[in-house]
Enzyme design. Sequence first.
Site, PDB file in Angstrom:
ATOM      1  CG  ASN A 285      -3.551  -3.858  -0.836  1.00 54.97           C
ATOM      2  OD1 ASN A 285      -2.539  -4.556  -0.772  1.00 54.97           O
ATOM      3  ND2 ASN A 285      -4.399  -3.745   0.180  1.00 54.97           N
TER       4      ASN A 285
ATOM      5  CD  GLU B 182       0.597  -6.129   1.945  1.00 54.09           C
ATOM      6  OE1 GLU B 182      -0.632  -6.274   1.786  1.00 54.09           O
ATOM      7  OE2 GLU B 182       1.095  -5.550   2.926  1.00 54.09           O
TER       8      GLU B 182
ATOM      9  CE1 TYR C  74       0.950  -0.478   7.623  1.00 52.99           C
ATOM     10  CE2 TYR C  74       0.534  -2.386   6.253  1.00 52.99           C
ATOM     11  CZ  TYR C  74       0.916  -1.069   6.381  1.00 52.99           C
ATOM     12  OH  TYR C  74       1.244  -0.338   5.264  1.00 52.99           O
TER      13      TYR C  74
ATOM     14  CD  GLU D  72       2.607  -1.596   2.450  1.00 50.68           C
ATOM     15  OE1 GLU D  72       1.618  -1.654   3.218  1.00 50.68           O
ATOM     16  OE2 GLU D  72       2.556  -1.877   1.247  1.00 50.68           O
TER      17      GLU D  72
HETATM   18  O1  AHR Z   1      -0.722   0.668   3.638  1.00 45.29           O
HETATM   19  C1  AHR Z   1      -2.022   0.211   3.466  1.00 45.29           C
HETATM   20  C2  AHR Z   1      -2.081  -1.143   2.778  1.00 45.29           C
HETATM   21  O2  AHR Z   1      -1.550  -2.108   3.631  1.00 45.29           O
HETATM   22  C3  AHR Z   1      -1.277  -1.302   1.513  1.00 45.29           C
HETATM   23  O3  AHR Z   1      -1.967  -0.907   0.380  1.00 45.29           O
HETATM   24  C4  AHR Z   1      -1.024  -2.771   1.465  1.00 45.29           C
HETATM   25  O4  AHR Z   1       0.180  -3.097   0.798  1.00 45.29           O
HETATM   26  C5  AHR Z   1      -1.038  -3.201   2.918  1.00 45.29           C
HETATM   27  O5  AHR Z   1      -1.837  -4.304   3.127  1.00 45.29           O
END
Ligand code: AHR
Length: 503
Positions: free
Chosen positions: A72, A173, A244, A292
């Site tokens: 981000n 993103e 994530y 990521e």
């Molecule tokens: O890795 C943490 C954050 O997760 C990153 O800045 C972003 O790309 C994602 O949402």
Amino acid sequence: MLTASVTVDPAFTVGPVRPRTFGSFVEHLGRCVYTGIHEPGHPTADADGFRGDVLELTRELGVTTVRYPGGNFVSGYRWEDGIGPVADRPRRLELAWHSTEPNLVGVDEFVRWCRAAGVEPMMAVNLGTRGVQEALDLLEYCNGTGDTALANLRRANGSEEPHDIRMWCLGNEMDGPWQIGHKTAAEYGRLAAETARAMRMIDPDLVLVACGSSGSGMPTFGEWERVVLTESYDHVDMVSAHAYYYEEDGDLASFLASAVDMDHFIESVVATSDAVRAAGKHRKRIAISFDEWNVWYQKRAESHVPEGDDWPVAPVLLEDRYNVADAVVVGGLLISLLRHSDRVHAASLAQLVNVIAPIMTEPGGRSWRQTIFHPFALTARHAAGDVLRLAVDTPTHETAKFGEVAALDAVATHDPATGDVVVFAVNRSVADELELAVDVRGLGDLRIVEAVTLSNPDHTWQATADDADSVVPVPNAGATADGARVKAVLPAVSWTMLRLATS
Ligand code: AHR
């Protein structure tokens, strides 16, 4: 005890083990850069202020590429702030993480850090607040070889040789409403295509990554990839994927099966990009950069960003402490990435230090390995040659999130040069041991070179600075090889690596 078997045949290859699968990520976020990789006053610091202990752990982790500077963060970043004499660099409000960015580290320092760590830099350009021109300027500054203003500026700043950065992310993103400069798929697709087209005028051989979805749960998932790739197909090589969603929220069985979600994510992006390929009558295939991924406890206090008038430098943010179950899941996610090595050509464990990271540091003090360090390091070190498609016979069980899932998840690699086979396996059962039989027909008699398992009766055990080593992968004492059959018992909630060689 559960029983499962896998059959390994070197004829059934998925694709090569791709070194870039073992990438990581350094963002100007929390303490990843400052007091993470960089801390001038630290006893191990080098002339650039980089912590020697972190460099050493990075090498041990086996990381191959490191994505930078965000995340981000990149969507509000002016790369020019991070070059030239450090004393002259501006301090800026950093909006993505509500912090103050002192710009003590910029692209030149980062590339020097990469050279010291022995990793390939992967650079992201800002397509949030900026556009084509700034991306071109950064590319010329980094890679320019001629007598031009920006290449000369790099030389004047101490980097005589071009940085020669090959991999470039076209923003970060951009599908996320939280992103500075968030765009619709059509807006972003055009911008990505035009940025890529112009960057290729400088260097046609760059590896360019368009932003895919920030998660498979995004409302635009699928349609985002379709529109973005329809706009940019001819100009890019890869589309990114970020994931994530993986955290243990009281449902251990579902958590241990997180790789089911990653499999689905990858296979959906492959299907979408191949549909765009067919519709557009394109020849090449688009690969995935899973740049990521990790376990992340987003609801914990560590992930709450500062607010109001508080704009700290390098605050404690996203400093998740990982336990044994988290490490088993990370090992399982690596199995998923390897299993798709025909289409996943790069990936980045997010992140490297302190911020949802395998490596932790104390400011001015110690550094240590989190539990997730171990499956990553062992997989990066020993996966070699080709990834094999396995025939798996396994019991299944029900999970709340994914329905019926396999108790055993496994992948194997085979190195045609040496004949060596490595099997990576996870027992997803929360309660039962699993006896695994590996049938290595087609490879002759194999012997066990190394059999190690990561597990603990208390799967919530976490490493700390005081005790990082009492739970690590240990020899799987019962593992046996008998002709073309290898056996090992995998404890409940465990990750295992079996290294086999011809007798
Ligand atoms: O890795 C943490 C954050 O997760 C990153 O800045 C972003 O790309 C994602 O949402």
